[in-house]
Design a protein around this motif. Structure first.
Motif, PDB file in Angstrom:
ATOM      1  N   SER A  95      38.516 113.881 -19.544  1.00 17.81           N
ATOM      2  CA  SER A  95      38.627 112.660 -18.779  1.00 17.81           C
ATOM      3  C   SER A  95      37.604 112.654 -17.655  1.00 17.81           C
ATOM      4  O   SER A  95      37.139 113.697 -17.214  1.00 17.81           O
ATOM      5  N   PHE A  96      37.265 111.482 -17.176  1.00 15.32           N
ATOM      6  CA  PHE A  96      36.232 111.288 -16.145  1.00 15.32           C
ATOM      7  C   PHE A  96      36.804 111.560 -14.754  1.00 15.32           C
ATOM      8  O   PHE A  96      37.795 110.966 -14.357  1.00 15.32           O
ATOM      9  N   ASP A  97      36.172 112.497 -14.043  1.00 11.61           N
ATOM     10  CA  ASP A  97      36.574 112.790 -12.664  1.00 11.61           C
ATOM     11  C   ASP A  97      35.663 111.979 -11.745  1.00 11.61           C
ATOM     12  O   ASP A  97      34.475 112.268 -11.633  1.00 11.61           O
ATOM     13  N   PRO A  98      36.188 110.944 -11.079  1.00 13.58           N
ATOM     14  CA  PRO A  98      35.342 110.073 -10.267  1.00 13.58           C
ATOM     15  C   PRO A  98      34.714 110.773  -9.062  1.00 13.58           C
ATOM     16  O   PRO A  98      33.820 110.231  -8.437  1.00 13.58           O
ATOM     17  N   LYS A  99      35.151 112.000  -8.758  1.00 10.96           N
ATOM     18  CA  LYS A  99      34.571 112.726  -7.623  1.00 10.96           C
ATOM     19  C   LYS A  99      33.453 113.673  -8.056  1.00 10.96           C
ATOM     20  O   LYS A  99      32.804 114.279  -7.223  1.00 10.96           O
ATOM     21  N   LYS A 144      30.015 114.334  -8.812  1.00 10.94           N
ATOM     22  CA  LYS A 144      28.796 113.589  -8.472  1.00 10.94           C
ATOM     23  C   LYS A 144      27.807 113.439  -9.631  1.00 10.94           C
ATOM     24  O   LYS A 144      27.252 112.360  -9.822  1.00 10.94           O
ATOM     25  N   PRO A 145      27.533 114.497 -10.403  1.00 15.02           N
ATOM     26  CA  PRO A 145      26.593 114.293 -11.520  1.00 15.02           C
ATOM     27  C   PRO A 145      27.067 113.217 -12.502  1.00 15.02           C
ATOM     28  O   PRO A 145      26.264 112.439 -13.008  1.00 15.02           O
ATOM     29  N   ALA A 146      28.365 113.154 -12.733  1.00  9.80           N
ATOM     30  CA  ALA A 146      28.886 112.114 -13.632  1.00  9.80           C
ATOM     31  C   ALA A 146      28.706 110.733 -13.014  1.00  9.80           C
ATOM     32  O   ALA A 146      28.352 109.773 -13.715  1.00  9.80           O
ATOM     33  N   GLN A 147      28.930 110.621 -11.709  1.00  8.53           N
ATOM     34  CA  GLN A 147      28.723 109.333 -11.030  1.00  8.53           C
ATOM     35  C   GLN A 147      27.267 108.905 -11.146  1.00  8.53           C
ATOM     36  O   GLN A 147      26.975 107.736 -11.410  1.00  8.53           O
ATOM     37  N   THR A 148      26.365 109.848 -10.928  1.00  9.86           N
ATOM     38  CA  THR A 148      24.938 109.540 -10.998  1.00  9.86           C
ATOM     39  C   THR A 148      24.554 109.105 -12.410  1.00  9.86           C
ATOM     40  O   THR A 148      23.821 108.131 -12.589  1.00  9.86           O
ATOM     41  N   ASN A 149      25.055 109.822 -13.416  1.00 14.51           N
ATOM     42  CA  ASN A 149      24.756 109.457 -14.804  1.00 14.51           C
ATOM     43  C   ASN A 149      25.337 108.097 -15.165  1.00 14.51           C
ATOM     44  O   ASN A 149      24.686 107.298 -15.842  1.00 14.51           O
ATOM     45  N   LEU A 150      26.556 107.839 -14.715  1.00 10.95           N
ATOM     46  CA  LEU A 150      27.183 106.541 -14.983  1.00 10.95           C
ATOM     47  C   LEU A 150      26.362 105.408 -14.368  1.00 10.95           C
ATOM     48  O   LEU A 150      26.093 104.396 -15.016  1.00 10.95           O
ATOM     49  N   SER A 151      25.940 105.594 -13.135  1.00 13.54           N
ATOM     50  CA  SER A 151      25.147 104.537 -12.486  1.00 13.54           C
ATOM     51  C   SER A 151      23.810 104.343 -13.195  1.00 13.54           C
ATOM     52  O   SER A 151      23.315 103.228 -13.290  1.00 13.54           O
ATOM     53  N   GLU A 203      26.096 104.865  -4.789  1.00 12.56           N
ATOM     54  CA  GLU A 203      26.178 104.897  -3.332  1.00 12.56           C
ATOM     55  C   GLU A 203      26.873 106.177  -2.854  1.00 12.56           C
ATOM     56  O   GLU A 203      26.428 106.819  -1.909  1.00 12.56           O
ATOM     57  N   ASP A 204      27.943 106.566  -3.534  1.00 13.61           N
ATOM     58  CA  ASP A 204      28.634 107.806  -3.188  1.00 13.61           C
ATOM     59  C   ASP A 204      27.717 109.012  -3.355  1.00 13.61           C
ATOM     60  O   ASP A 204      27.657 109.892  -2.492  1.00 13.61           O
ATOM     61  N   GLN A 241      15.612 111.051  -6.934  1.00 15.05           N
ATOM     62  CA  GLN A 241      15.958 110.201  -8.079  1.00 15.05           C
ATOM     63  C   GLN A 241      17.210 109.376  -7.792  1.00 15.05           C
ATOM     64  O   GLN A 241      17.278 108.185  -8.110  1.00 15.05           O
ATOM     65  N   THR A 242      18.191 110.001  -7.167  1.00 13.05           N
ATOM     66  CA  THR A 242      19.421 109.292  -6.823  1.00 13.05           C
ATOM     67  C   THR A 242      19.139 108.168  -5.828  1.00 13.05           C
ATOM     68  O   THR A 242      19.600 107.040  -5.994  1.00 13.05           O
ATOM     69  N   ALA A 243      18.343 108.480  -4.801  1.00 11.04           N
ATOM     70  CA  ALA A 243      18.002 107.474  -3.797  1.00 11.04           C
ATOM     71  C   ALA A 243      17.199 106.336  -4.423  1.00 11.04           C
ATOM     72  O   ALA A 243      17.417 105.166  -4.112  1.00 11.04           O
ATOM     73  N   SER A 244      16.278 106.677  -5.310  1.00  9.72           N
ATOM     74  CA  SER A 244      15.472 105.649  -5.978  1.00  9.72           C
ATOM     75  C   SER A 244      16.360 104.736  -6.818  1.00  9.72           C
ATOM     76  O   SER A 244      16.215 103.504  -6.778  1.00  9.72           O
TER      77      SER A 244
END
Length: 135
Positions: free
Chosen positions: A1-5, A7-14, A31-32, A50-53
């Motif tokens: 399952s997806f852990d919203p905390k 960070k690498p998953a959040q970055t990949n999702l975005s 943003e997180d 890369q995240t900031a870009s």
């Protein structure tokens, strides 16, 4: 399952949202990640850059161009020499914000640091558009 905390998953999702130009959905997760990584911009962290870009691209996509400009400035103030980031910033300056003087400075920096023919070709096109807009 997806852990919203996680960070690498959040970055990949975005990144997936950005690929589909779903900027509104990309903002939350990126943003997180950006908030957690922005301190690493001064260290030259490629993940932070890369995240900031991606965050700046998403901000432009939702119309928050002033904040996007601020993010690009933080990236470049950190010493990044990523010419793709510089090109995106130059596009924001020249096409969206109509800040010709600042965009010309970024064009010069790109031409000095890049050997990528596609990026250099795009800079040439943008410079031509600026010249034509002056007429």
């Amino acid at each position: 399952s997806f852990d919203p905390k996680y960070k690498p998953a959040q970055t990949n999702l975005s990144s997936l949202y950005l690929d589909y130009k779903d900027y509104k959905s990309a903002i939350g997760p990126i943003e997180d990640s950006y908030d957690d990584l922005k301190r690493d911009l001064s260290k030259g962290s490629s993940m932070a850059v890369q995240t900031a870009s991606n965050y700046a691209v998403a901000l432009v996509g939702v119309g928050d161009v002033k904040k996007a400009k601020s993010v690009y400035e933080k990236i470049l103030d950190g010493g990044s020499r990523d010419t793709e980031v510089m090109l995106n910033y130059a596009i924001l300056l020249s096409k969206v914000l109509k800040e010709k003087t600042d965009s010309i400075k970024i064009f010069s920096k790109i031409k000095f640091t890049s050997e990528d023919p596609a990026i250099l070709r795009r800079v040439k096109e943008l410079e031509k558009e600026l010249d034509e807009a002056k007429k």
